[in-house]
Write a protein that holds these residues in place. Sequence first.
Motif, PDB file in Angstrom:
ATOM      1  N   GLY A 160       0.809  -1.202   0.000  1.00 20.05           N
ATOM      2  CA  GLY A 160       0.000   0.000   0.000  1.00 20.05           C
ATOM      3  C   GLY A 160       0.842   1.253   0.000  1.00 20.05           C
ATOM      4  O   GLY A 160       2.051   1.211   0.226  1.00 20.05           O
ATOM      5  N   LEU A 161       0.208   2.374  -0.239  1.00 18.84           N
ATOM      6  CA  LEU A 161       0.917   3.653  -0.288  1.00 18.84           C
ATOM      7  C   LEU A 161       1.581   3.967   1.052  1.00 18.84           C
ATOM      8  O   LEU A 161       2.709   4.468   1.093  1.00 18.84           O
ATOM      9  CB  LEU A 161      -0.055   4.767  -0.665  1.00 18.84           C
ATOM     10  CG  LEU A 161       0.540   6.176  -0.770  1.00 18.84           C
ATOM     11  CD1 LEU A 161       1.580   6.251  -1.878  1.00 18.84           C
ATOM     12  CD2 LEU A 161      -0.568   7.207  -1.015  1.00 18.84           C
ATOM     13  N   ARG A 182       6.977  10.467 -10.718  1.00 23.30           N
ATOM     14  CA  ARG A 182       7.990  10.383 -11.772  1.00 23.30           C
ATOM     15  C   ARG A 182       8.098   8.979 -12.379  1.00 23.30           C
ATOM     16  O   ARG A 182       8.827   8.785 -13.355  1.00 23.30           O
ATOM     17  CB  ARG A 182       9.354  10.792 -11.218  1.00 23.30           C
ATOM     18  CG  ARG A 182       9.426  12.242 -10.721  1.00 23.30           C
ATOM     19  CD  ARG A 182      10.822  12.576 -10.234  1.00 23.30           C
ATOM     20  NE  ARG A 182      10.896  13.929  -9.699  1.00 23.30           N
ATOM     21  CZ  ARG A 182      11.110  15.008 -10.450  1.00 23.30           C
ATOM     22  NH1 ARG A 182      11.258  14.875 -11.768  1.00 23.30           N
ATOM     23  NH2 ARG A 182      11.171  16.206  -9.894  1.00 23.30           N
ATOM     24  N   LEU A 183       7.392   8.016 -11.808  1.00 19.86           N
ATOM     25  CA  LEU A 183       7.507   6.626 -12.249  1.00 19.86           C
ATOM     26  C   LEU A 183       6.445   6.351 -13.314  1.00 19.86           C
ATOM     27  O   LEU A 183       5.297   6.032 -12.999  1.00 19.86           O
ATOM     28  CB  LEU A 183       7.362   5.684 -11.054  1.00 19.86           C
ATOM     29  CG  LEU A 183       8.251   5.989  -9.841  1.00 19.86           C
ATOM     30  CD1 LEU A 183       8.108   4.902  -8.782  1.00 19.86           C
ATOM     31  CD2 LEU A 183       9.700   6.186 -10.240  1.00 19.86           C
ATOM     32  N   THR A 228       2.096   0.246 -14.595  1.00 23.17           N
ATOM     33  CA  THR A 228       2.254  -0.559 -13.384  1.00 23.17           C
ATOM     34  C   THR A 228       0.904  -1.059 -12.896  1.00 23.17           C
ATOM     35  O   THR A 228      -0.035  -0.283 -12.726  1.00 23.17           O
ATOM     36  CB  THR A 228       2.923   0.273 -12.269  1.00 23.17           C
ATOM     37  OG1 THR A 228       4.208   0.723 -12.727  1.00 23.17           O
ATOM     38  CG2 THR A 228       3.105  -0.550 -11.007  1.00 23.17           C
ATOM     39  N   LEU A 229       0.824  -2.361 -12.669  1.00 26.27           N
ATOM     40  CA  LEU A 229      -0.369  -2.980 -12.098  1.00 26.27           C
ATOM     41  C   LEU A 229      -0.162  -3.140 -10.600  1.00 26.27           C
ATOM     42  O   LEU A 229       0.787  -3.783 -10.152  1.00 26.27           O
ATOM     43  CB  LEU A 229      -0.617  -4.350 -12.737  1.00 26.27           C
ATOM     44  CG  LEU A 229      -1.785  -5.158 -12.159  1.00 26.27           C
ATOM     45  CD1 LEU A 229      -3.108  -4.442 -12.380  1.00 26.27           C
ATOM     46  CD2 LEU A 229      -1.819  -6.559 -12.777  1.00 26.27           C
ATOM     47  N   VAL A 230      -1.044  -2.542  -9.820  1.00 26.66           N
ATOM     48  CA  VAL A 230      -1.021  -2.671  -8.363  1.00 26.66           C
ATOM     49  C   VAL A 230      -2.102  -3.669  -7.968  1.00 26.66           C
ATOM     50  O   VAL A 230      -3.282  -3.461  -8.245  1.00 26.66           O
ATOM     51  CB  VAL A 230      -1.257  -1.312  -7.678  1.00 26.66           C
ATOM     52  CG1 VAL A 230      -1.279  -1.474  -6.158  1.00 26.66           C
ATOM     53  CG2 VAL A 230      -0.176  -0.315  -8.087  1.00 26.66           C
ATOM     54  N   ALA A 242      -3.220   5.098  -7.729  1.00 26.95           N
ATOM     55  CA  ALA A 242      -3.625   6.434  -8.161  1.00 26.95           C
ATOM     56  C   ALA A 242      -2.448   7.401  -8.184  1.00 26.95           C
ATOM     57  O   ALA A 242      -2.448   8.364  -8.964  1.00 26.95           O
ATOM     58  CB  ALA A 242      -4.723   6.966  -7.241  1.00 26.95           C
ATOM     59  N   ALA A 243      -1.444   7.161  -7.331  1.00 24.59           N
ATOM     60  CA  ALA A 243      -0.284   8.052  -7.275  1.00 24.59           C
ATOM     61  C   ALA A 243       0.696   7.819  -8.415  1.00 24.59           C
ATOM     62  O   ALA A 243       1.576   8.655  -8.664  1.00 24.59           O
ATOM     63  CB  ALA A 243       0.436   7.884  -5.936  1.00 24.59           C
ATOM     64  N   LEU A 244       0.559   6.691  -9.106  1.00 23.55           N
ATOM     65  CA  LEU A 244       1.453   6.368 -10.222  1.00 23.55           C
ATOM     66  C   LEU A 244       0.830   6.867 -11.527  1.00 23.55           C
ATOM     67  O   LEU A 244      -0.346   6.598 -11.800  1.00 23.55           O
ATOM     68  CB  LEU A 244       1.682   4.863 -10.299  1.00 23.55           C
ATOM     69  CG  LEU A 244       2.433   4.255  -9.105  1.00 23.55           C
ATOM     70  CD1 LEU A 244       2.279   2.742  -9.098  1.00 23.55           C
ATOM     71  CD2 LEU A 244       3.909   4.640  -9.168  1.00 23.55           C
TER      72      LEU A 244
END
Length: 241
Positions: free
Chosen positions: A122-123, A183-184, A188-190, A207-209
């Motif tokens: 998690g974040l 910046r990434l 990406t699959l979380v 959501a942050a990616l």
Amino acid sequence: MDRFRGRDGRELAYRTLGDGRALVLFHGFTGSGRDWLGPAAVLADHGHRVILPDLRGHGASAAPHDAAAYPPDVLADDGLALLEHLGLDDYDLGGYSFGARVVLRLLARGARPGRAVVAGQGLDAVLKPASGTGGYHAVLTALIDGEPVAPGSPAYWVRQGGGDPVALRHVLGTHVPTTDLHRLTTPTLVLVGGEDAGHATADALAAALPAGRFTRVPGTHFTAMSSPELTAAMVEFLAQA
């Protein structure tokens, strides 16, 4: 088992299954590359060359007791050394739990896979400093001090897995928060288990990616990794152009 050397010369281990596009998968804390063998067999059947390293301090890799062997971000250093050793420039990355943090550190450090999978994370944990892993630190300290181990306790399972508590406690201190998620840009699959309360902010991580995607699968933090739904989601995601 095959071997390679980290940037400090320590000998580290990895396994390989299948042929095709390279996919490097990192296991969770106290585990080993063997934890991925079930999903890896399915992924290999779908055309992947799956590479399963044992993290420093784990499995068949070097587990020195010298604290100097565990500088901050050393697991990312080791991951970059593995990519260099294998000569990979067209590949994908994945990780579960602590291994997912390694994937994010590799992305932050300049690794450029085609796709990445970040599972069981998690974040909150990604942003947390090493000092925030106090629960495991206390368990490992108890093992080192020879305190009684209750069956079914976290300390019991560390001992059952053959983990070296001194090395593992050093590993905990290597974690570096990944704060530059914006910046990434790698797709990406979380993934997270629906009952994984400890990583309930996995959707916020996705959501942050910038190119993050979120999927929930059945299971707790300890069972979701082996769920058929997690493997199926990985197969589908990695097959996309």
